[in-house]
Every structure is written in structure tokens, then in C-alpha cells.
Design a protein around this motif. Structure first.
Motif, PDB file in Angstrom:
ATOM      1  N   LEU A   1       0.927  -1.370   0.130  1.00  0.00           N
ATOM      2  CA  LEU A   1      -0.001  -0.062  -0.149  1.00  0.00           C
ATOM      3  C   LEU A   1       0.693   1.236   0.074  1.00  0.00           C
ATOM      4  O   LEU A   1       0.477   2.152  -0.422  1.00  0.00           O
ATOM      5  CB  LEU A   1      -1.062  -0.137   1.173  1.00  0.00           C
ATOM      6  N   ASN A   2       1.905   1.240   0.717  1.00  0.00           N
ATOM      7  CA  ASN A   2       2.781   2.280   0.680  1.00  0.00           C
ATOM      8  C   ASN A   2       4.026   2.057   0.128  1.00  0.00           C
ATOM      9  O   ASN A   2       5.026   1.410   1.067  1.00  0.00           O
ATOM     10  CB  ASN A   2       3.099   2.760   2.072  1.00  0.00           C
ATOM     11  N   PRO A   3       4.421   1.809  -1.204  1.00  0.00           N
ATOM     12  CA  PRO A   3       5.575   1.561  -1.592  1.00  0.00           C
ATOM     13  C   PRO A   3       6.819   2.379  -1.552  1.00  0.00           C
ATOM     14  O   PRO A   3       7.982   2.033  -1.338  1.00  0.00           O
ATOM     15  CB  PRO A   3       5.304   1.127  -3.261  1.00  0.00           C
ATOM     16  N   ASP A   4       6.567   3.466  -1.257  1.00  0.00           N
ATOM     17  CA  ASP A   4       7.454   4.654  -1.020  1.00  0.00           C
ATOM     18  C   ASP A   4       7.657   4.791   0.492  1.00  0.00           C
ATOM     19  O   ASP A   4       9.003   5.376   0.467  1.00  0.00           O
ATOM     20  CB  ASP A   4       6.989   6.081  -1.577  1.00  0.00           C
ATOM     21  N   ALA A   5       7.160   4.354   1.197  1.00  0.00           N
ATOM     22  CA  ALA A   5       7.262   4.534   2.659  1.00  0.00           C
ATOM     23  C   ALA A   5       8.706   3.481   3.149  1.00  0.00           C
ATOM     24  O   ALA A   5       8.525   2.386   2.397  1.00  0.00           O
ATOM     25  CB  ALA A   5       6.110   4.202   3.469  1.00  0.00           C
ATOM     26  N   LYS A   6       9.187   4.047   3.813  1.00  0.00           N
ATOM     27  CA  LYS A   6      10.312   3.351   4.519  1.00  0.00           C
ATOM     28  C   LYS A   6       9.874   2.784   5.556  1.00  0.00           C
ATOM     29  O   LYS A   6       9.293   3.236   6.477  1.00  0.00           O
ATOM     30  CB  LYS A   6      11.769   4.275   4.591  1.00  0.00           C
ATOM     31  N   VAL A   7      10.502   1.255   5.674  1.00  0.00           N
ATOM     32  CA  VAL A   7       9.873   0.570   6.640  1.00  0.00           C
ATOM     33  C   VAL A   7      11.118   0.170   7.606  1.00  0.00           C
ATOM     34  O   VAL A   7      12.142  -0.098   7.049  1.00  0.00           O
ATOM     35  CB  VAL A   7       9.116  -0.761   6.294  1.00  0.00           C
ATOM     36  N   ASP A   8      10.906   0.512   8.745  1.00  0.00           N
ATOM     37  CA  ASP A   8      12.122   0.187   9.650  1.00  0.00           C
ATOM     38  C   ASP A   8      12.059  -1.320   9.909  1.00  0.00           C
ATOM     39  O   ASP A   8      11.164  -2.007  10.645  1.00  0.00           O
ATOM     40  CB  ASP A   8      11.936   0.741  10.957  1.00  0.00           C
ATOM     41  N   THR A   9      13.247  -2.191   9.303  1.00  0.00           N
ATOM     42  CA  THR A   9      13.214  -3.556   9.379  1.00  0.00           C
ATOM     43  C   THR A   9      13.381  -4.173  10.570  1.00  0.00           C
ATOM     44  O   THR A   9      12.823  -5.115  10.974  1.00  0.00           O
ATOM     45  CB  THR A   9      14.328  -4.094   8.459  1.00  0.00           C
TER      46      THR A   9
END
Length: 657
Positions: A645-653
Motif C-alpha cells: 500500500l505504501n511502496p514509497d514508505a520506508k519501513v524500519d526492518t
């Protein structure tokens, strides 16, 4: 007249000897005696003056044959005496007394003197119909000075025995015997020996009447009578020739007479004078003699006799006894060539003599059979058995042959019994106790030693009163008598059956022993043949009962059957104890095994519980891991959805992780 006067006994002897019946009996007895000795023609001659010793005057001695056949059957053997108590109770003293008397009686019978006297009595009774044995006490001094006591049995010939004239023997008051005394014998009576001239009329009259023995003349003896009178109880020594009483003394012992009633086969109701059975057949005996004489004469006519023509030289030599298988030479043969022997020889024909001889023999045989039937010899001879006959036939013959002799046998047995009773009476009354003991040899019987002297005292005091002496008539029966053997067999068969039944009853009920004994003894007494074993059987039963009671009164050792039963019981007890031990071992093993099984089960349960807990723990861990993985998977899915849904959002692994 008094009995102590000589005239009294002279009168008594005259009545006895001059009795017509007595004189006839003496005459016929003398004739029978001569005939028995084959002297019936002594002092006689026939009407032709032939000598008594001539061959044609000798008779056929049938009397000797008849007597010889009968005598062995009267007493085949001397019987045994049996002495019983009057009351057959259990009295040991009386029993021993009867045993002593029985031993004495049988010893008396076994003596040669008694047997010899009895043989003479049997012959005398057969010929004269009277036989007497005189019993007397005979003490003799031995070399060591002791007195030997004995009983004598003397045969009294019929010519020397005399008794009171009477119709019945029970009424006879005195008996006497003739004894012959020498001059030395007369000295004991303090009486002179008197010799009588041969021409003395009174002396010859006494000889003619048989009062004095004719032998006294040649033997220088005198006839004296020993007379026993049962009324006065005195013994008189009387000399008839001198008409004097030599001695008088009291009875030495308490008996009726010193002799039993004479043995006589044929008696009469009107007189005690006997008549010989053979005297009834004297005419037949004489007829047999006459036939025999005629037969002897006819035998002389049975010969070869005849005549021949004397003109023929030497023709008579043909019949000479010396001409044995020889031919004779005859001269002038041509003259007699055509003639027959019967024309020159005329032979005597003996046929009438042969026929007469046959007829005489038939007549003689008829007389012989008639005599033998009358005196009983024919029955005995007919009773002889034959091996080829059937058993029943021989048995019938044997019983019939002795049937007529049974009365004579009984008379002989009663005579022997009474004679032995007199001897036993004398022994009991006169013998010393030690002599009785020695005579009976009872001291060699240890079982009776305790009461021997008491028993002898009983015999001395009571004598024959408390005992009953008997001789069984069965003893004289023939050994081959089937009835006698059958009775013995039947008795023992019944006895053994009763013994077996009594033994079984006594084992169950010991108190019945006496009853069983009385029943058994009653059975034995019911058989005549049981008299011989009655005493020994009663003694054996008493000994058995006493031994049984003694065993019952003491602790009894176990019997073999009881020992066997006890052993079997012990074995069963051991087996039972062994089974109990085995059962206990089995129970302990089962309990130990059960405990082991319980421990193993508990350990197994614990192991199962541990494993179950581990499984539960592992399952809980797995479930926790699965829930964690599910959470992680859910987080990853949410992250993937977010990123999508949020491809551009960076996700904290790290956060995502």
C-alpha cells in the motif's frame, strides 16, 4: 446153715453143678471142644468097629473154620478207653483225674497179659458161650525192697468158673473159680494136703459132676474154689473134696465181683446157664461128618477096574502102571486079528459112583451152608468185596456182612469196658499215689503238673464215682466202613465251619467267646465220633480263649495290617504337609511376583506420566512456537500489505522484525 460153714457151700455147689441145664451145657461144651480140636471121634467106634483114626472116620472140621472166620470180626483190634467226667464242667482237677485214669486204662489194655486173656475169652465165648477174666491185685517186692503194685488179668476156663444158680445175672450173689493147689500151696492156709484114693466113691462122684477136676489125680493137686460173696462181702476158700473151708477174709476192695459179667453172645430169660450157638447145630455138624465119611468111601470106588480074556498071554500087561508108552508083543495074533478090544476086555463103569458122589457133595454143601447161615459165617463170607463189582455193591456187601456181628461186638465191648472198670476201681482204691503216678506217666505232661496230686487224691477219695469210663463202639467198626468215615468227615466239616464263624464273632464281640465255646462243644458231643476229640478240643478252646483275653488285657503291638495302615496314614500326612508347603511357596512366589508386577507397573506409570508430561511440555512449547510463528507470519503479512500500500514508505526492518 451159715456161710462160714462148709455145709453151706457144699449145698451151693451141688445146686450149681447138678443143675440139669448146667450139666447139659457142660456135656455139649465138651463135645464142641472135641470137635474144635478134630477129636470128635476119640473113644468112639462106628457100627462096623472101624478105628477112630481111620481115614473114612475123619470128619470135616467145619466148626474150626466157622470159629476162625468169626473171631477176627468180633474185636478187629483192641479199642482205646476214653474216661470222661460225670459233669463236663471246667474243673481242672477233675479233668486231670480223668486223664490219669484214661492213661492207666489204656496202659492196662496195651499189656500183653490183658490181650492174651482177651484172646482166650473170645475163643471160649465162641465155643462155650461164656468167657471170664478174673481181675486181682498183685503187689510184688522188687530187688531194691520197694513194692511194685500191679493188676493181674487171668482167663478162667468155662469148666473152672461157677456161679450161683439164678435166672438173671443181676440176682447172682456169689461167683467162684476153681484153682488147683499143691501141697506147698496148701501150707499157706495151715491145712494139711489130703490125698484121695482112686476107689473113693464120694471123690469119684465129685469128679463125675465136674466139681473136682479129674486132672487132680495125676498132677497131685486138689481142686479148691475161691468164692466171692457180694452179700457178706467175704471171700471163701472152700475145698469140696474135704468139705472144709480153708480160709475166710473180707473183700480187699469195694467191688461187686472180681470179674465182669461173662462174655456171652446168646442169653436166655429163664436161666443164666449159657448155651453155645454151635450147640444148636450139632446134628448138622454130625450130618456133615457122615456125608464126608461116605464121600471118602465112594472115592475108593472111583478107579479103573475090569477083566480081560486070560487066554491071551500077557494081555493084562497093557493096563500095568509100568507100561509107559510101550508096545507089547503078543503071540498067536492071527487068532485075534478080527476081534475088537471090547470083545476081550470088560471095564468097570464108575458112573453110578460118580453120580452118588456128586449128590453127597451137594447134600454136604447144603448142610454147610445151613450151619454157616445159622452162626453168621455165611454173611461174613458173602460180605467179602470183589474188585470187579461196583462201589455201591461192595459197600452193601460190607455193611451186610458185619450187620449180624454188631450185637456180638457190643457184647464184647461191654465186657472189656466192665473188666477195665474193675481194674481201675482196684487201682483207685488200693494203689499208692506214687504207684498211680508211675502207672499213668502223667508226670511227663508239664501242663498238668500243678494239680496232679490233687487229682490223684480225688481218685483215691471218689474212685470211679465222679468219672465215667467208656469204650466207644465205633472203635470196633471196620476201617473201611464208609459210614464211619462219612461221620468223621461231616463232623470236621461242621466243626471248621463253626470255628470260622466263632472266630469272626469273637473278633467283633469278645464277650461272646464262652457262648461260642459251648455251642461248639455241643456240636462235637452230638457226633459219636467226636468223643475222641472232645476233651482235647475243649482244652484247646480254653487255652485259646485265655490267650486271647491275656492279649486283650495288655497293650497290643500293632498288627501288620495296622502298621501298614499307619504307614499309609503317615505317607498321606507327609504328602499333605508337602502340598501345604508347596502351596505356601506358590503363594509367596505369587505375592512376590505380584509385588514385582506392581512395582513395574508403578514405574511404568511414572515413566508414562513423565513421558506424558514431556509430551505435554513439548506440545506447549510447540504451541508457543506456533503462536509465535503465527504472530511473526501475521506481522510479515501486515508488513507486506503495508508495503504494498505504501511502496514509497520506508519501513524500519528492525521494527518490522
Amino acid at each position: 446153715m451159715k456161710k462160714n460153714e462148709a455145709a453151706y457151700w457144699q449145698r451151693q455147689l451141688d445146686l450149681a453143678f447138678k443143675n440139669p441145664l448146667y450139666k447139659k451145657w457142660r456135656k455139649t461144651t465138651k463135645s464142641i471142644m472135641r470137635r474144635y480140636r478134630n477129636e470128635q471121634f476119640s473113644g468112639e467106634q462106628n457100627n462096623k468097629g472101624i478105628s477112630p483114626d481111620a481115614d473114612d472116620n475123619r470128619g470135616y472140621n467145619l466148626l474150626y473154620r466157622n470159629v476162625s472166620v468169626r473171631i477176627p470180626f468180633i474185636l478187629p483190634f483192641i479199642p482205646k478207653v476214653q474216661v470222661d467226667r460225670t459233669n463236663r464242667d471246667n474243673d481242672n482237677v477233675a479233668r486231670t483225674a480223668s486223664m490219669i485214669l484214661e492213661r492207666i486204662a489204656n496202659k492196662i489194655i496195651d499189656t500183653g497179659a490183658f490181650k492174651s486173656a482177651l484172646d482166650s475169652v473170645k475163643l471160649s465165648a465162641e465155643l462155650s458161650n461164656i468167657g471170664v477174666i478174673w481181675v486181682s491185685y498183685n503187689p510184688t517186692e522188687t530187688e531194691n525192697g520197694r513194692i511194685r503194685e500191679d493188676v493181674l488179668f487171668e482167663f478162667v476156663p468155662d469148666c473152672d468158673f461157677i456161679w450161683q444158680k439164678s435166672k438173671r445175672w443181676e440176682d447172682v450173689e456169689w461167683v467162684g473159680r476153681r484153682i488147683r493147689l499143691t501141697a506147698d500151696d496148701m501150707s499157706q492156709y495151715d491145712a494139711p494136703f489130703m490125698e484121695y484114693a482112686s476107689d473113693d466113691t464120694d471123690y469119684n462122684s465129685l469128679i463125675d459132676n465136674d466139681i473136682i477136676d479129674q486132672c487132680d489125680r495125676s498132677e497131685s493137686t486138689v481142686s479148691v474154689f475161691e468164692i466171692w460173696d457180694r452179700i457178706s462181702k467175704c471171700v471163701y476158700i472152700y475145698e469140696p473134696a474135704g468139705n472144709r473151708i480153708l480160709a475166710i477174709y473180707d473183700y480187699p476192695y469195694n467191688i461187686k465181683f472180681p470179674c465182669a459179667k461173662p462174655l456171652s453172645y446168646d442169653t436166655f430169660v429163664d436161666s443164666t446157664v449159657p448155651v453155645s450157638r454151635h450147640a444148636q447145630f450139632l446134628s448138622q455138624y454130625k450130618a456133615v461128618d457122615e456125608c464126608n465119611r461116605k464121600i471118602t468111601k465112594l472115592k475108593n470106588d472111583l478107579r479103573v477096574a475090569g477083566a480081560y480074556d486070560a487066554s491071551v498071554a500077557d494081555f493084562g500087561k497093557i493096563f500095568d502102571a509100568d507100561n509107559d508108552n510101550k508096545l507089547l508083543g503078543l503071540k498067536n495074533v492071527e487068532k485075534y486079528r478080527n476081534k475088537k478090544m471090547s470083545d476081550m476086555v470088560w471095564m468097570y463103569d464108575p458112573t453110578p459112583a460118580v453120580n452118588a458122589l456128586v449128590q453127597l457133595k451137594n447134600v454136604r454143601d447144603a448142610y454147610i451152608e445151613d450151619i454157616q447161615r445159622g452162626v453168621g459165617t455165611y454173611d461174613i463170607l458173602e460180605g467179602e468185596t470183589n474188585a470187579t463189582d461196583a462201589y455201591a455193591t461192595n459197600r452193601l456187601k460190607g455193611s451186610f456182612g458185619t450187620m449180624r456181628l454188631q450185637d456180638d461186638q457190643k457184647d464184647a465191648i461191654y465186657f472189656v469196658q466192665d473188666t477195665i472198670r474193675i481194674a481201675c476201681d482196684i487201682i483207685c482204691q488200693v494203689f499208692e499215689p506214687l504207684s498211680i503216678l508211675s502207672y499213668s506217666t502223667i508226670e511227663y505232661s508239664p501242663e498238668t503238673l500243678s494239680n496232679i496230686m490233687q487229682s490223684i487224691a480225688l481218685l483215691k477219695n471218689s474212685g470211679m464215682k465222679d468219672v465215667r469210663l467208656s469204650i466207644s463202639l465205633e472203635d470196633v467198626r471196620s476201617y473201611y466202613d464208609a459210614e464211619y468215615k462219612t461221620n468223621i468227615t461231616d463232623m470236621w466239616s461242621a466243626v471248621f465251619t463253626q470255628l470260622t464263624a466263632s472266630a469272626n464273632m469273637i473278633q467283633e464281640m469278645p464277650e461272646m467267646a464262652i457262648v461260642c465255646k459251648e455251642a461248639l462243644m455241643s456240636m462235637i458231643r452230638g457226633y459219636k465220633v467226636g468223643a475222641f476229640v472232645e476233651q482235647s478240643m475243649e482244652a484247646a478252646i480254653d487255652n485259646t480263649i485265655r490267650a486271647y483275653q491275656a492279649r486283650m488285657s495288655q497293650p497290643q503291638p500293632p498288627s501288620p495290617d495296622m502298621l501298614k495302615a499307619q504307614n499309609e496314614q503317615a505317607k498321606l500326612q507327609l504328602e499333605r504337609e508337602k502340598l501345604q508347603i508347596d502351596a505356601q511357596k506358590t503363594n509367596a512366589e505369587l505375592q512376590r511376583q505380584a509385588m514385582d508386577d506392581n512395582a513395574r507397573a508403578e514405574l511404568e506409570n511414572k515413566r508414562i506420566q513423565a513421558e506424558t508430561a514431556k509430551i505435554i511440555s513439548d506440545r506447549e512449547i510447540n504451541e508457543a512456537e506456533l503462536r509465535l510463528k503465527e504472530k511473526e507470519l501475521d506481522a510479515e503479512i501486515e508488513l507486506a500489505v503495508y508495503q504494498a500500500l505504501n511502496p514509497d514508505a520506508k519501513v524500519d526492518t528492525n521494527l518490522a522484525a
